[in-house]
Design an enzyme around this catalytic site. Sequence first.
Site, PDB file in Angstrom:
ATOM      1  N   GLU A  43       0.818  -1.216   0.000  1.00 15.39           N
ATOM      2  CA  GLU A  43       0.000   0.000   0.000  1.00 15.39           C
ATOM      3  C   GLU A  43       0.852   1.267   0.000  1.00 15.39           C
ATOM      4  O   GLU A  43       0.527   2.239  -0.667  1.00 15.39           O
ATOM      5  CB  GLU A  43      -0.958   0.012   1.197  1.00 15.39           C
ATOM      6  CG  GLU A  43      -2.089  -1.009   1.091  1.00 15.39           C
ATOM      7  CD  GLU A  43      -2.992  -0.766  -0.112  1.00 15.39           C
ATOM      8  OE1 GLU A  43      -2.990   0.334  -0.674  1.00 15.39           O
ATOM      9  OE2 GLU A  43      -3.709  -1.714  -0.485  1.00 15.39           O
ATOM     10  N   TYR A 126      -6.564   6.981   3.500  1.00 14.87           N
ATOM     11  CA  TYR A 126      -6.723   5.871   2.557  1.00 14.87           C
ATOM     12  C   TYR A 126      -6.003   4.612   3.044  1.00 14.87           C
ATOM     13  O   TYR A 126      -6.591   3.527   3.107  1.00 14.87           O
ATOM     14  CB  TYR A 126      -6.196   6.239   1.150  1.00 14.87           C
ATOM     15  CG  TYR A 126      -5.956   4.974   0.369  1.00 14.87           C
ATOM     16  CD1 TYR A 126      -7.019   4.264  -0.163  1.00 14.87           C
ATOM     17  CD2 TYR A 126      -4.668   4.426   0.266  1.00 14.87           C
ATOM     18  CE1 TYR A 126      -6.828   3.040  -0.788  1.00 14.87           C
ATOM     19  CE2 TYR A 126      -4.469   3.212  -0.359  1.00 14.87           C
ATOM     20  CZ  TYR A 126      -5.545   2.528  -0.883  1.00 14.87           C
ATOM     21  OH  TYR A 126      -5.342   1.325  -1.483  1.00 14.87           O
ATOM     22  N   ASP A 144      -9.760   5.636  -2.738  1.00 16.20           N
ATOM     23  CA  ASP A 144      -8.586   6.092  -3.494  1.00 16.20           C
ATOM     24  C   ASP A 144      -9.076   6.727  -4.794  1.00 16.20           C
ATOM     25  O   ASP A 144     -10.276   6.949  -4.966  1.00 16.20           O
ATOM     26  CB  ASP A 144      -7.641   4.913  -3.770  1.00 16.20           C
ATOM     27  CG  ASP A 144      -8.191   4.020  -4.869  1.00 16.20           C
ATOM     28  OD1 ASP A 144      -9.422   3.905  -4.967  1.00 16.20           O
ATOM     29  OD2 ASP A 144      -7.396   3.458  -5.643  1.00 16.20           O
TER      30      ASP A 144
END
Length: 356
Positions: A43, A126, A144
């Site tokens: 991520e 996020y 996102d």
Amino acid sequence: MDHFAAELLTWYDRHHRELPWRVGPADKRSGERPDPYHVWLSEIMLQQTTVQAVKAYYEKFLARWPRVENLAAAATDEVMAAWAGLGYYARARNLKKCAETVAAEHGGKFPDTFDGLKALPGIGDYTAAAIAAIAFDRPEAVVDGNVERVVTRLFAIDTPLPAAKPVVRDRTASMTPEGRPGDFAQAMMDLGATICTPRRPTCALCPFRAECAALAKDDPERFPVKLPKAARPVRRGAAFVAETPDGRLLLRTRKASGLLGGMAEVPTTGWTSRSDGETDAEAAPFVARWAFRGEIVHVFTHFELRLSVWHTVASESRVDGGRWAPLTTLGEEALPSVMKKAISQAIPDAFKALRK
DNA sequence: CACCCGTGGAG
DNA sequence: TCTCCAAGGGT
């Protein structure tokens, strides 16, 4: 379950992407769980970065630092060097800090809640929601760029971004299921990446095609609405590539914060809006016969850089505030792309021997 | 909120 | 050639 979620999860079971850091629906049914360290690492790398660019870096990091404790114990210089080329180098600095915090203060285990995750460096709204949902089955709203596009189209939200963010978040939260929230989040992103694309979306294959407000208006590409962005100014400067007869290069380390913070560089002048380059040679790190090797252009997020590249072979290697790095080990240096470009301009073969 | 912060691929 | 922009975060 929300009918959107049900439709999307059915689509995901059949059409999901296979990604190195992902545990697919079939493997989950076999009892496999996502490793929070893997989810986190991917991520962070994926922030504003394409899947294609991330894959090789992800594999490299995981092979070199298999567990968060290994990354926490690594030398920062080595982490920066491994990150070189991926961009947004504050991510690498925060990655290291985050690993240290998780190892030292959380016993090597990532927090399993949104709030716990968001308190860590480099993890914002996020990423906290994504890790909580994917690694810990928390029904958080994961928003996102893909999700913003899908949701603004699905509901024809014509408020420009970023003002529309709260509405998009609320809509996403309403759709997010209590079961399989991680798959739902990844499904939304897969949909945005493969079907609901920025240009020429493949609406005929979309599980939401019967309910999409933007498609009903016959103009999905109109969403999301974004404000026009400012023009990119030009900055100029000079870079000095100094080489010794025995094949070493003068490098420095940039200050820890700001542009290319903590990365390696060849000596340069300041990067300003000036247009003259006539005094470049006087700004060189030491007096020598500097030869002009041409100009390189490199585009950063908020300005375009035009660097005049100068080269010299110096037998004298005594210089303040730098180090002479062997050309044979340039691959181990934390050189950002712009610096590799400048070095290659002066010494075309500099990186060729390193390529395999 | 506005600005800063990289890079490379796609159209 | 040029514009867009990709699983955003920090300040």
